[in-house]
Write a protein that holds these residues in place. Structure first.
Motif, PDB file in Angstrom:
ATOM      1  N   ILE A 175       0.845  -1.194   0.000  1.00 36.48           N
ATOM      2  CA  ILE A 175       0.000   0.000   0.000  1.00 36.48           C
ATOM      3  C   ILE A 175       0.877   1.240   0.000  1.00 36.48           C
ATOM      4  CG2 ILE A 175      -1.695   1.295   1.318  1.00 36.48           C
ATOM      5  CD1 ILE A 175      -2.745  -1.476   2.278  1.00 36.48           C
ATOM      6  N   GLY A 176       1.975   1.188   0.697  1.00 36.72           N
ATOM      7  CA  GLY A 176       2.972   2.244   0.588  1.00 36.72           C
ATOM      8  C   GLY A 176       2.953   3.198   1.757  1.00 36.72           C
ATOM      9  N   ASP A 177       1.917   3.956   1.892  1.00 34.92           N
ATOM     10  CA  ASP A 177       1.750   4.758   3.090  1.00 34.92           C
ATOM     11  C   ASP A 177       0.296   5.099   3.287  1.00 34.92           C
ATOM     12  OD1 ASP A 177       1.043   6.870   1.577  1.00 34.92           O
ATOM     13  OD2 ASP A 177       2.763   8.105   2.053  1.00 34.92           O
ATOM     14  N   TRP A 178       0.013   5.741   4.358  1.00 29.27           N
ATOM     15  CA  TRP A 178      -1.373   5.996   4.732  1.00 29.27           C
ATOM     16  C   TRP A 178      -2.158   6.716   3.658  1.00 29.27           C
ATOM     17  CZ3 TRP A 178      -2.750   2.609   7.547  1.00 29.27           C
ATOM     18  CH2 TRP A 178      -2.215   2.301   8.778  1.00 29.27           C
ATOM     19  N   TRP A 179      -1.532   7.714   3.074  1.00 26.46           N
ATOM     20  CA  TRP A 179      -2.266   8.486   2.077  1.00 26.46           C
ATOM     21  C   TRP A 179      -2.809   7.598   0.983  1.00 26.46           C
ATOM     22  CZ3 TRP A 179      -3.889  13.257   2.416  1.00 26.46           C
ATOM     23  CH2 TRP A 179      -3.303  14.085   3.370  1.00 26.46           C
ATOM     24  N   SER A 180      -2.053   6.578   0.675  1.00 23.68           N
ATOM     25  CA  SER A 180      -2.466   5.704  -0.414  1.00 23.68           C
ATOM     26  C   SER A 180      -3.800   5.030  -0.118  1.00 23.68           C
ATOM     27  CB  SER A 180      -1.391   4.660  -0.665  1.00 23.68           C
ATOM     28  OG  SER A 180      -0.191   5.309  -1.019  1.00 23.68           O
ATOM     29  N   LEU A 181      -4.039   4.723   1.127  1.00 20.86           N
ATOM     30  CA  LEU A 181      -5.318   4.094   1.459  1.00 20.86           C
ATOM     31  C   LEU A 181      -6.475   5.057   1.238  1.00 20.86           C
ATOM     32  CD1 LEU A 181      -5.827   1.880   4.580  1.00 20.86           C
ATOM     33  CD2 LEU A 181      -6.113   1.351   2.181  1.00 20.86           C
ATOM     34  N   LEU A 182      -6.199   6.345   1.391  1.00 19.85           N
ATOM     35  CA  LEU A 182      -7.253   7.325   1.122  1.00 19.85           C
ATOM     36  C   LEU A 182      -7.558   7.381  -0.374  1.00 19.85           C
ATOM     37  CD1 LEU A 182      -6.198  10.189   3.564  1.00 19.85           C
ATOM     38  CD2 LEU A 182      -7.967   8.466   3.875  1.00 19.85           C
ATOM     39  N   ILE A 183      -6.540   7.159  -1.180  1.00 23.06           N
ATOM     40  CA  ILE A 183      -6.777   7.071  -2.624  1.00 23.06           C
ATOM     41  C   ILE A 183      -7.677   5.880  -2.922  1.00 23.06           C
ATOM     42  CG2 ILE A 183      -5.698   6.647  -4.861  1.00 23.06           C
ATOM     43  CD1 ILE A 183      -3.180   8.029  -3.788  1.00 23.06           C
ATOM     44  N   VAL A 184      -7.369   4.760  -2.270  1.00 24.76           N
ATOM     45  CA  VAL A 184      -8.172   3.552  -2.486  1.00 24.76           C
ATOM     46  C   VAL A 184      -9.610   3.798  -2.045  1.00 24.76           C
ATOM     47  CG1 VAL A 184      -8.484   1.154  -1.781  1.00 24.76           C
ATOM     48  CG2 VAL A 184      -6.196   2.006  -2.321  1.00 24.76           C
ATOM     49  N   ARG A 185      -9.740   4.446  -0.908  1.00 31.80           N
ATOM     50  CA  ARG A 185     -11.084   4.780  -0.436  1.00 31.80           C
ATOM     51  C   ARG A 185     -11.839   5.615  -1.469  1.00 31.80           C
ATOM     52  NH1 ARG A 185     -11.282   9.678   3.328  1.00 31.80           N
ATOM     53  NH2 ARG A 185     -10.713  10.486   1.276  1.00 31.80           N
ATOM     54  N   ASP A 186     -11.170   6.633  -1.994  1.00 34.80           N
ATOM     55  CA  ASP A 186     -11.819   7.476  -2.998  1.00 34.80           C
ATOM     56  C   ASP A 186     -12.153   6.684  -4.249  1.00 34.80           C
ATOM     57  OD1 ASP A 186     -11.827   9.687  -1.399  1.00 34.80           O
ATOM     58  OD2 ASP A 186     -10.094  10.648  -2.324  1.00 34.80           O
ATOM     59  N   ALA A 187     -11.279   5.745  -4.585  1.00 39.95           N
ATOM     60  CA  ALA A 187     -11.556   4.908  -5.754  1.00 39.95           C
ATOM     61  C   ALA A 187     -12.826   4.083  -5.520  1.00 39.95           C
ATOM     62  CB  ALA A 187     -10.370   3.997  -6.050  1.00 39.95           C
ATOM     63  N   PHE A 188     -13.005   3.586  -4.295  1.00 38.41           N
ATOM     64  CA  PHE A 188     -14.253   2.887  -3.973  1.00 38.41           C
ATOM     65  C   PHE A 188     -15.451   3.822  -4.092  1.00 38.41           C
ATOM     66  CE2 PHE A 188     -11.858  -0.589  -1.851  1.00 38.41           C
ATOM     67  CZ  PHE A 188     -12.559  -1.654  -2.391  1.00 38.41           C
ATOM     68  N   ASP A 189     -15.213   5.092  -3.804  1.00 36.34           N
ATOM     69  CA  ASP A 189     -16.303   6.054  -3.906  1.00 36.34           C
ATOM     70  C   ASP A 189     -16.537   6.502  -5.345  1.00 36.34           C
ATOM     71  OD1 ASP A 189     -16.628   5.862  -1.212  1.00 36.34           O
ATOM     72  OD2 ASP A 189     -15.667   7.764  -0.714  1.00 36.34           O
ATOM     73  N   GLY A 190     -15.841   5.881  -6.270  1.00 39.06           N
ATOM     74  CA  GLY A 190     -16.128   6.144  -7.674  1.00 39.06           C
ATOM     75  C   GLY A 190     -15.191   7.122  -8.359  1.00 39.06           C
ATOM     76  N   MET A 191     -14.202   7.635  -7.635  1.00 32.50           N
ATOM     77  CA  MET A 191     -13.273   8.560  -8.294  1.00 32.50           C
ATOM     78  C   MET A 191     -12.349   7.788  -9.229  1.00 32.50           C
ATOM     79  SD  MET A 191     -12.236  11.309  -5.426  1.00 32.50           S
ATOM     80  CE  MET A 191     -13.515  12.014  -4.361  1.00 32.50           C
ATOM     81  N   ARG A 192     -12.035   8.438 -10.337  1.00 28.58           N
ATOM     82  CA  ARG A 192     -11.219   7.772 -11.358  1.00 28.58           C
ATOM     83  C   ARG A 192     -10.125   8.680 -11.899  1.00 28.58           C
ATOM     84  NH1 ARG A 192     -14.643   3.660 -13.736  1.00 28.58           N
ATOM     85  NH2 ARG A 192     -13.445   3.743 -15.668  1.00 28.58           N
ATOM     86  N   ARG A 193     -10.283   9.977 -11.794  1.00 35.11           N
ATOM     87  CA  ARG A 193      -9.363  10.899 -12.459  1.00 35.11           C
ATOM     88  C   ARG A 193      -8.352  11.504 -11.508  1.00 35.11           C
ATOM     89  NH1 ARG A 193     -11.705  11.900 -17.773  1.00 35.11           N
ATOM     90  NH2 ARG A 193     -10.181  13.577 -17.954  1.00 35.11           N
ATOM     91  N   PHE A 194      -7.172  11.767 -12.065  1.00 35.58           N
ATOM     92  CA  PHE A 194      -6.108  12.402 -11.303  1.00 35.58           C
ATOM     93  C   PHE A 194      -6.623  13.635 -10.559  1.00 35.58           C
ATOM     94  CE2 PHE A 194      -2.491  15.143 -10.595  1.00 35.58           C
ATOM     95  CZ  PHE A 194      -1.474  14.275 -10.265  1.00 35.58           C
ATOM     96  N   GLY A 195      -7.304  14.472 -11.279  1.00 36.65           N
ATOM     97  CA  GLY A 195      -7.779  15.716 -10.694  1.00 36.65           C
ATOM     98  C   GLY A 195      -8.775  15.507  -9.572  1.00 36.65           C
TER      99      GLY A 195
END
Lengths: 152, 152
Positions: free
Chosen positions: A21-41
């Motif tokens: 996973i790398g670091d904590w922030w990365s899990l927040l990315i995963v969380r957002d991905a579950f929430d449907g986010m897909r784009r860098f921005g």
DNA sequence: CCATTCGGTTTCAAGTTGAAACCATTGCGG
DNA sequence: CCGCAATGGTTTCAACTTGAAACCGAATGG
């Protein structure tokens, strides 16, 4: 990315997921991905993190097979980041973290969200650990075993 | 310790637990604590991490109420580190991480451990997310809801 | 007592992080 | 075709963090 100490002999199966996973922030990315986010921005706006950092995290998650890039849905030339099967496996980690957060970090009067069943809108149950025979196990009623020691 | 961006508006209940734990290494401390480790030296030997870092992590975990110090069991003047109730709540996070690790990180032929029921020695079941009515929910069949939107 | 272990703190070089600036590509209005 | 804004990054560099090693003090142990 994270230094490999090649030392966590006893239990790589916790340490290696953490490393992937790398670091904590990365899990927040995963969380957002579950929430449907897909784009860098979208990720950048949601997390408020510097673009270089986000870029590095996304690359790391892709390198570990948690995210993958796909052509953009809207036909634009950009690509999008979506969870792989492996990435979706982190769902239970997020649920566990969130339930822990609900229990110990939700101050009274705070804006408070929790997980609900999409179909009914009702809260989900708390996670439980069950024995093979269905008995509910408390923390401490489990241990680690080498599989060669397993009874048949 | 971790910079507080005061920005993760949507979902502090993931971000705040992550912040409380501090960093990845800290979760390995918690894991070792579940495995019965209590002494500074035990953690240091198990994790192979520099003593100053371990010291800082332990202090952080104590500050966040995940560990606490107690007088040593053996009557010596030193103290020991034990999980609080809140710390024991991380059990489910560790189980989730470990099951993810078992699924995606255990190479064939590797020394491989997994969690078993202490009483029977049989493997535990995989975590599942259930709706209030007991239906099994897949990743994606849940969403976040504000509690004011909840039906009574 | 003298040595050793335990449980840390201090020091400081090396590595990491992240804000801001920069760059490249696409999209679009005129 | 030109200009300009939005998107999706990369580069730069100062500031911060990390961690190996040295140090330190208090308890055992012989």
């Amino acid at each position: 990315m994270v230094k490999r100490t090649s030392h966590q002999s006893a239990d790589c199966l916790i340490a290696r997921p953490l490393d992937a996973i790398g670091d904590w922030w990365s899990l927040l990315i995963v969380r957002d991905a579950f929430d449907g986010m897909r784009r860098f921005g979208e990720f950048q706006k949601s997390l408020g993190v510097a673009k270089n950092i986000l870029s590095a995290r996304l690359r790391n998650l892709i390198a570990h097979g948690i995210l993958e890039t796909v052509p953009a849905e809207d036909g634009s030339a950009h690509h999008e980041y979506v969870l792989t099967e492996k990435g979706r496996g982190l769902f239970y980690v997020l649920v566990a973290l969130r339930q822990w957060g609900e229990t110990y970090f939700s101050g009274p009067g705070e804006p408070y969200t929790f997980m609900v069943d999409t179909r009914t809108g009702r809260p989900i149950r708390r996670l439980e650990v069950h024995a093979e025979d269905g008995r509910l196990l408390a923390p401490g009623e489990t241990r680690l075993a080498d599989f060669r020691q397993q009874p048949e």
